[in-house]
Design a protein around this motif. Sequence first.
Motif, PDB file in Angstrom:
ATOM      1  N   ASP A 266      24.245  10.738  79.329  1.00  7.68           N
ATOM      2  CA  ASP A 266      25.024  10.958  80.542  1.00  7.68           C
ATOM      3  C   ASP A 266      25.896   9.796  81.005  1.00  7.68           C
ATOM      4  O   ASP A 266      26.832  10.014  81.780  1.00  7.68           O
ATOM      5  N   LEU A 267      25.609   8.567  80.594  1.00  4.11           N
ATOM      6  CA  LEU A 267      26.318   7.429  81.177  1.00  4.11           C
ATOM      7  C   LEU A 267      27.812   7.419  80.849  1.00  4.11           C
ATOM      8  O   LEU A 267      28.635   7.029  81.685  1.00  4.11           O
ATOM      9  N   PHE A 268      28.187   7.823  79.652  1.00  6.01           N
ATOM     10  CA  PHE A 268      29.605   7.820  79.295  1.00  6.01           C
ATOM     11  C   PHE A 268      30.378   8.819  80.154  1.00  6.01           C
ATOM     12  O   PHE A 268      31.470   8.527  80.638  1.00  6.01           O
ATOM     13  N   LYS A 269      29.803   9.989  80.362  1.00  4.67           N
ATOM     14  CA  LYS A 269      30.459  10.998  81.207  1.00  4.67           C
ATOM     15  C   LYS A 269      30.549  10.504  82.652  1.00  4.67           C
ATOM     16  O   LYS A 269      31.577  10.676  83.319  1.00  4.67           O
ATOM     17  N   LEU A 270      29.477   9.865  83.137  1.00  2.00           N
ATOM     18  CA  LEU A 270      29.506   9.350  84.510  1.00  2.00           C
ATOM     19  C   LEU A 270      30.584   8.293  84.665  1.00  2.00           C
ATOM     20  O   LEU A 270      31.329   8.291  85.656  1.00  2.00           O
ATOM     21  N   ALA A 271      30.695   7.391  83.676  1.00  2.00           N
ATOM     22  CA  ALA A 271      31.700   6.325  83.768  1.00  2.00           C
ATOM     23  C   ALA A 271      33.111   6.892  83.786  1.00  2.00           C
ATOM     24  O   ALA A 271      33.999   6.382  84.483  1.00  2.00           O
ATOM     25  N   ASN A 272      33.357   7.968  83.043  1.00  2.00           N
ATOM     26  CA  ASN A 272      34.682   8.585  83.012  1.00  2.00           C
ATOM     27  C   ASN A 272      34.966   9.447  84.241  1.00  2.00           C
ATOM     28  O   ASN A 272      36.029  10.044  84.337  1.00  2.00           O
ATOM     29  N   ASN A 273      34.014   9.515  85.142  1.00  2.00           N
ATOM     30  CA  ASN A 273      34.234  10.174  86.428  1.00  2.00           C
ATOM     31  C   ASN A 273      33.977   9.220  87.587  1.00  2.00           C
ATOM     32  O   ASN A 273      33.911   9.647  88.737  1.00  2.00           O
ATOM     33  N   PHE A 274      33.822   7.957  87.268  1.00  2.00           N
ATOM     34  CA  PHE A 274      33.470   6.950  88.269  1.00  2.00           C
ATOM     35  C   PHE A 274      34.424   5.756  88.165  1.00  2.00           C
ATOM     36  O   PHE A 274      35.188   5.472  89.093  1.00  2.00           O
ATOM     37  N   VAL A 275      34.376   5.104  87.030  1.00  2.00           N
ATOM     38  CA  VAL A 275      35.272   3.965  86.809  1.00  2.00           C
ATOM     39  C   VAL A 275      36.713   4.455  86.695  1.00  2.00           C
ATOM     40  O   VAL A 275      37.653   3.839  87.217  1.00  2.00           O
ATOM     41  N   SER A 276      36.907   5.567  86.004  1.00  2.00           N
ATOM     42  CA  SER A 276      38.216   6.225  85.908  1.00  2.00           C
ATOM     43  C   SER A 276      37.998   7.717  86.093  1.00  2.00           C
ATOM     44  O   SER A 276      36.866   8.204  86.015  1.00  2.00           O
ATOM     45  N   PHE A 277      39.096   8.436  86.321  1.00  2.00           N
ATOM     46  CA  PHE A 277      39.028   9.892  86.478  1.00  2.00           C
ATOM     47  C   PHE A 277      39.672  10.571  85.268  1.00  2.00           C
ATOM     48  O   PHE A 277      40.452  11.508  85.397  1.00  2.00           O
ATOM     49  N   SER A 278      39.335  10.084  84.090  1.00  2.00           N
ATOM     50  CA  SER A 278      39.973  10.607  82.883  1.00  2.00           C
ATOM     51  C   SER A 278      39.660  12.083  82.668  1.00  2.00           C
ATOM     52  O   SER A 278      40.518  12.845  82.209  1.00  2.00           O
ATOM     53  N   ASP A 279      38.427  12.515  82.991  1.00  2.00           N
ATOM     54  CA  ASP A 279      38.101  13.933  82.850  1.00  2.00           C
ATOM     55  C   ASP A 279      38.996  14.786  83.745  1.00  2.00           C
ATOM     56  O   ASP A 279      39.439  15.865  83.352  1.00  2.00           O
ATOM     57  N   PHE A 280      39.262  14.293  84.947  1.00  2.00           N
ATOM     58  CA  PHE A 280      40.060  15.062  85.900  1.00  2.00           C
ATOM     59  C   PHE A 280      41.528  15.114  85.491  1.00  2.00           C
ATOM     60  O   PHE A 280      42.153  16.175  85.466  1.00  2.00           O
ATOM     61  N   TYR A 281      42.099  13.954  85.133  1.00  2.00           N
ATOM     62  CA  TYR A 281      43.530  13.904  84.855  1.00  2.00           C
ATOM     63  C   TYR A 281      43.878  14.415  83.454  1.00  2.00           C
ATOM     64  O   TYR A 281      44.984  14.888  83.228  1.00  2.00           O
ATOM     65  N   SER A 282      42.941  14.328  82.532  1.00  2.00           N
ATOM     66  CA  SER A 282      43.240  14.818  81.186  1.00  2.00           C
ATOM     67  C   SER A 282      43.238  16.340  81.126  1.00  2.00           C
ATOM     68  O   SER A 282      43.929  16.942  80.302  1.00  2.00           O
ATOM     69  N   GLY A 283      42.459  16.965  81.979  1.00  2.52           N
ATOM     70  CA  GLY A 283      42.391  18.418  81.991  1.00  2.52           C
ATOM     71  C   GLY A 283      41.529  19.000  80.894  1.00  2.52           C
ATOM     72  O   GLY A 283      41.380  20.220  80.796  1.00  2.52           O
ATOM     73  N   LYS A 284      40.915  18.147  80.068  1.00  2.00           N
ATOM     74  CA  LYS A 284      40.075  18.650  78.976  1.00  2.00           C
ATOM     75  C   LYS A 284      38.762  19.217  79.516  1.00  2.00           C
ATOM     76  O   LYS A 284      38.193  20.134  78.957  1.00  2.00           O
ATOM     77  N   ASP A 285      38.294  18.635  80.606  1.00  2.00           N
ATOM     78  CA  ASP A 285      37.036  19.079  81.194  1.00  2.00           C
ATOM     79  C   ASP A 285      37.128  18.877  82.701  1.00  2.00           C
ATOM     80  O   ASP A 285      37.888  18.028  83.173  1.00  2.00           O
ATOM     81  N   LYS A 286      36.369  19.640  83.440  1.00  2.06           N
ATOM     82  CA  LYS A 286      36.392  19.474  84.886  1.00  2.06           C
ATOM     83  C   LYS A 286      35.646  18.202  85.280  1.00  2.06           C
ATOM     84  O   LYS A 286      34.629  17.853  84.668  1.00  2.06           O
ATOM     85  N   ALA A 287      36.148  17.549  86.316  1.00  2.00           N
ATOM     86  CA  ALA A 287      35.480  16.354  86.820  1.00  2.00           C
ATOM     87  C   ALA A 287      34.179  16.749  87.507  1.00  2.00           C
ATOM     88  O   ALA A 287      34.013  17.895  87.945  1.00  2.00           O
ATOM     89  N   ILE A 288      33.281  15.794  87.624  1.00  5.00           N
ATOM     90  CA  ILE A 288      31.968  16.112  88.191  1.00  5.00           C
ATOM     91  C   ILE A 288      32.052  16.435  89.679  1.00  5.00           C
ATOM     92  O   ILE A 288      31.131  17.021  90.243  1.00  5.00           O
TER      93      ILE A 288
END
Length: 568
Positions: free
Chosen positions: A395-417
């Motif tokens: 889980d830590l990699f997914k958390l970091a990509n929704n915490f340190v950066s919002f790459s999940d949100f802006y990339s559109g590949k997956d919904k942000a947490i």
Amino acid sequence: MTHQWNFFRAGGFDQVQLKTGADLLALGELNQKLWVALSCPTRGIEFDTRTLDMIDSDHDGQIRANEVLAAINWAGSLLKNSDLFIRATDRLALTDIVDSTDEGKQILASVRHILKSLGKAEATELSLADIGDIEKLLAGMQFNGDGVVCAKQITNAGLRTSVSEIGKTLGTVADLSGEQGINQALTDQFFTDAHTYVEWHKLSMVDPAILPLGEHTATAAAALREVKEKVNDYFTRCHMAAYDTRSATPLSRSTEDYQQLAVHSLSAHNASVAEFPLATIAADKPLPLSAAINPAWRDKIEALRQHAVLPLLGDKPGITATEWNMLCQKLSAFENWQAAMPISNVSQLGIARLSEILSGSHRTDIGQLIMQDLAVASEIQAMRSVERLLRYQRDLFKLANNFVSFSDFYSGKDKAIFQMGTLYLDGRSCDLCVKVEDVNMHAAFANSSGVCLVYCEIIRNSGAEKMNIAAAFTAGDSDFLIVGRHGVFYDRRGLDWNATITRIADHPISIRQAFWSPYKKLSKAISEQLQKLAASKSNAVQEKLVKVAVESTTPSMAGAPPKPAVDV
């Protein structure tokens, strides 16, 4: 040499790219002003809550940057390959665990122990599914490290009985297995209280004055205690009569007092009768023990005679004030001893059982069981750390990509947490929906974003489940977004909720709407004014028609003078 970072531009600012395990392990070097978020709640986001609770080291319901870094550093120190974070798998091979540190060796040993207990001693990896019910696994162990001993786990019948009795008298604490047991604190309290009680009881064997009638002393003292105040009252009245003979009659109660009683139905249990003296008052008169006694006190005086006077003073028809004082003195040592009795529930077991427990080795045996249980605490902790390591790896990699950066949100590949689901309303679907605890507080800050936000109360199961969300409308216009309008919300699990608009932060959604918005507002204002003017004209015409109709149908009285006009 410091870590080299790569950034991407999104949302109007530069965000760090996290692509490798090395990026994750080096986050401590990244200035926190470059982090997109520095805190997030443990609830209200689409993320494994058990993992979040493990990261939340101070248990305040918030995950902060230092806690994220601590989790990454801990897990990174136990994995040989940091790219395991990128794979985000919930399976861990034994060969991937660092075995060069004490903690790593302990966790590796715990993994092997878990696999062996699951009947997979030859397995080379452990999955999160294998320890999905780790609490049940730990609860099934005889010793689980919580320092609680349960009666059911003791094979010695005598010791098992003692543990049960300690729990019954002083209470129990919950064991990890779900059973109730005792810990060191309860054990120490029991044996301290038991020793104090037994030592207090031994005083009665050393001092003969405490039990002048042996086992019957308590009965005699109880009989005396029941009448002591009333007997003292009687002898005080007799002393007053000796002081002044004129007081004997009124101290025995007047004729008028008896006359007041005479009109009532009397019995030996009548409260008014009990208020009269034990016997008639006379100077230095002994207290009769059988005849001429107040009927309300006859039974208690008889108990005093049988249980105290007869064994201590002999068979007497009555006792003098001196003999009464002597009787009280003979039982005073017992009363003082009783007053000093330790207050504890251990007395429920009785002096014989307490003496038996204290004379044996039960305290030592229970202490040894507690020590054995505590001895495996580090092993149990290591087993919990295995689950923690598996969850962090996943889980830590997914958390970091929704915490340190919002790459999940802006990339559109997956919904942000932080995206709760999708809202369908006014012919549109909104994917940027976030949970809101306080709508007013959220709206006060969110209004400056310039985004058209619609706050909805969502409900399901007839109102049993309820929460508020804020949805961003980024296409179309807001002409038909009004408070009270309904829609449907689907959460990330696919469950549907009834949605109702409760508040709108109205901002232009598009350039087209921003351009035409002033003209629409002017047109709306003119339309409202015209409607008001038309309504006022319509009302005036209607009032005039009603007045004419009334006047034309009202007959005039002959010879009646015309009514004077009214100056409005």
